[in-house]
Design an enzyme around this catalytic site. Sequence first.
Site, PDB file in Angstrom:
ATOM      1  N   LYS A  70       0.802  -1.234   0.000  1.00  0.00           N
ATOM      2  CA  LYS A  70       0.000   0.000   0.000  1.00  0.00           C
ATOM      3  C   LYS A  70       0.834   1.284   0.000  1.00  0.00           C
ATOM      4  CE  LYS A  70      -4.279  -1.620   2.171  1.00  0.00           C
ATOM      5  NZ  LYS A  70      -5.266  -1.367   3.240  1.00  0.00           N
ATOM      6  N   ASP A 106     -10.112   3.305   2.151  1.00  0.00           N
ATOM      7  CA  ASP A 106     -10.295   2.716   3.487  1.00  0.00           C
ATOM      8  C   ASP A 106     -10.927   3.721   4.457  1.00  0.00           C
ATOM      9  OD1 ASP A 106      -9.351   0.138   3.026  1.00  0.00           O
ATOM     10  OD2 ASP A 106      -7.271   0.668   3.473  1.00  0.00           O
TER      11      ASP A 106
HETATM   12  P1  NAP Z   1      -0.805  -3.281  10.990  1.00  0.00           P
HETATM   13  O1  NAP Z   1      -0.378  -2.256   9.979  1.00  0.00           O
HETATM   14  O2  NAP Z   1       0.036  -4.464  11.259  1.00  0.00           O
HETATM   15  O3  NAP Z   1      -1.050  -2.478  12.356  1.00  0.00           O
HETATM   16  C1  NAP Z   1      -1.533  -3.111  13.525  1.00  0.00           C
HETATM   17  C2  NAP Z   1      -1.369  -2.185  14.717  1.00  0.00           C
HETATM   18  O4  NAP Z   1      -1.875  -2.850  15.882  1.00  0.00           O
HETATM   19  C3  NAP Z   1       0.073  -1.824  14.990  1.00  0.00           C
HETATM   20  O5  NAP Z   1       0.118  -0.506  15.488  1.00  0.00           O
HETATM   21  C4  NAP Z   1       0.446  -2.832  16.088  1.00  0.00           C
HETATM   22  O6  NAP Z   1       1.481  -2.392  16.922  1.00  0.00           O
HETATM   23  C5  NAP Z   1      -0.851  -2.893  16.874  1.00  0.00           C
HETATM   24  N1  NAP Z   1      -0.900  -4.123  17.683  1.00  0.00           N
HETATM   25  C6  NAP Z   1      -0.339  -5.319  17.424  1.00  0.00           C
HETATM   26  N2  NAP Z   1      -0.583  -6.196  18.426  1.00  0.00           N
HETATM   27  C7  NAP Z   1      -1.300  -5.519  19.344  1.00  0.00           C
HETATM   28  C8  NAP Z   1      -1.826  -5.856  20.607  1.00  0.00           C
HETATM   29  N3  NAP Z   1      -1.653  -7.079  21.147  1.00  0.00           N
HETATM   30  N4  NAP Z   1      -2.533  -4.937  21.275  1.00  0.00           N
HETATM   31  C9  NAP Z   1      -2.718  -3.724  20.728  1.00  0.00           C
HETATM   32  N5  NAP Z   1      -2.206  -3.321  19.550  1.00  0.00           N
HETATM   33  C10 NAP Z   1      -1.518  -4.214  18.863  1.00  0.00           C
HETATM   34  O7  NAP Z   1      -2.217  -3.875  10.604  1.00  0.00           O
HETATM   35  P2  NAP Z   1      -3.416  -3.116   9.829  1.00  0.00           P
HETATM   36  O8  NAP Z   1      -3.286  -3.327   8.386  1.00  0.00           O
HETATM   37  O9  NAP Z   1      -3.491  -1.732  10.352  1.00  0.00           O
HETATM   38  O10 NAP Z   1      -4.672  -3.977  10.306  1.00  0.00           O
HETATM   39  C11 NAP Z   1      -5.120  -3.965  11.648  1.00  0.00           C
HETATM   40  C12 NAP Z   1      -6.453  -4.713  11.737  1.00  0.00           C
HETATM   41  O11 NAP Z   1      -7.439  -4.000  11.012  1.00  0.00           O
HETATM   42  C13 NAP Z   1      -6.416  -6.128  11.145  1.00  0.00           C
HETATM   43  O12 NAP Z   1      -7.200  -6.982  11.944  1.00  0.00           O
HETATM   44  C14 NAP Z   1      -7.066  -5.958   9.797  1.00  0.00           C
HETATM   45  O13 NAP Z   1      -7.719  -7.129   9.348  1.00  0.00           O
HETATM   46  C15 NAP Z   1      -8.087  -4.878  10.109  1.00  0.00           C
HETATM   47  N6  NAP Z   1      -8.455  -4.122   8.914  1.00  0.00           N
HETATM   48  C16 NAP Z   1      -9.765  -4.077   8.597  1.00  0.00           C
HETATM   49  C17 NAP Z   1     -10.169  -3.372   7.480  1.00  0.00           C
HETATM   50  C18 NAP Z   1     -11.630  -3.337   7.138  1.00  0.00           C
HETATM   51  O14 NAP Z   1     -11.959  -2.942   6.006  1.00  0.00           O
HETATM   52  N7  NAP Z   1     -12.512  -3.705   8.044  1.00  0.00           N
HETATM   53  C19 NAP Z   1      -9.229  -2.695   6.686  1.00  0.00           C
HETATM   54  C20 NAP Z   1      -7.884  -2.751   7.058  1.00  0.00           C
HETATM   55  C21 NAP Z   1      -7.505  -3.475   8.184  1.00  0.00           C
HETATM   56  P3  NAP Z   1       2.987  -2.877  16.645  1.00  0.00           P
HETATM   57  O15 NAP Z   1       3.326  -2.426  15.270  1.00  0.00           O
HETATM   58  O16 NAP Z   1       3.729  -2.196  17.714  1.00  0.00           O
HETATM   59  O17 NAP Z   1       2.958  -4.376  16.759  1.00  0.00           O
END
Ligand code: NAP
Length: 285
Positions: A70, A106
């Site tokens: 992305k 998004d």
């Molecule tokens: P990402 O870029 O990997 O970011 C995840 C974030 O959550 C990071 O800041 C991470 O911190 C933090 N995190 C990890 N483990 C954690 C914990 N145990 N407690 C609290 N925070 C924690 O992932 P993303 O792409 O943003 O996606 C995050 C979630 O959103 C996923 O479940 C994804 O499926 C969902 N999502 C949904 C949609 C939708 O359309 N509904 C769209 C996009 C994403 P660190 O980096 O410090 O580990």
Amino acid sequence: MINGSTRVYGIIGDPVAHSLSPLMQNRAFGDCGLNCCYVPFQVDTAGLPAAIAAVRALGLGGVNVTIPHKERVMEHLDEIDRSATLIGAVNTIVNRDGRLIGYNTDGAGFLASLHDGGFDLGGKRVVLLGAGGAARAVSFVMAQSGISSLTVFDVIGSKAEKLAADLAPVAGCLIAAGELASDTLPVALAEADLLVNASPVGMFPNHEARPPVDPQQLTGGTLVYDLVYNPLRTKLISEAEARGCRVLSGAGMLVYQGALAFELWTGRRAPVGTMRQALEEAVQR
Ligand code: NAP
């Protein structure tokens, strides 16, 4: 039926086999009677420049972009929409007569799903969990949508602080950041009108993990929006509901980000109900 004039769309990512977008988009094309199809393209980091060149060379109508491309895809495009520039990521590319234009649907998809859920952001206090890609997308749109405050919490406070610093110049509200383990989290939760989980905690196959915050700290007046969509009912959603909170699952954002991409590509109104149905059929409840 695919024939000589079928317009091809797709999604590039790694991994991509789990993606629900082909189901949603193909159902939408069928519903609208459009001669279009949507296919998954597994593209690794080294293959990204060639994949974007192929979008041009093969005359694809457009593609969605997912993890891990992305951000890096932006340098290969001809033009980037303002909102995608602010967020720092592109999830949708439109091929306009050979010019590739990058958008991010998004954040707007998240806003549309909140609107659909009857929630008005005006004057609201928001707590956001996570500071990754999804958190960036939803925070930039919320910070410009009339909320009164946004507090970002992450496992590592420095990541939340970096997001808060990026938001500050464009935000029309108070911005703060902290660590999940800090004393400020319970206070922020007690006052929150909206809690957004943008961390992957609760996502399949780790769906039995403890919620990212203690649901006992929620009050019934908070809307809890979990961006996780597999499962649709996460532990956070179930436990927040038991506390009397209104809840929304990540399905709404997923459907609307896809619907907005569909509209950018086709110029037609997306059949949101059909897309939601395709998604719900595919995801475990
Ligand atoms: P990402 O870029 O990997 O970011 C995840 C974030 O959550 C990071 O800041 C991470 O911190 C933090 N995190 C990890 N483990 C954690 C914990 N145990 N407690 C609290 N925070 C924690 O992932 P993303 O792409 O943003 O996606 C995050 C979630 O959103 C996923 O479940 C994804 O499926 C969902 N999502 C949904 C949609 C939708 O359309 N509904 C769209 C996009 C994403 P660190 O980096 O410090 O580990």
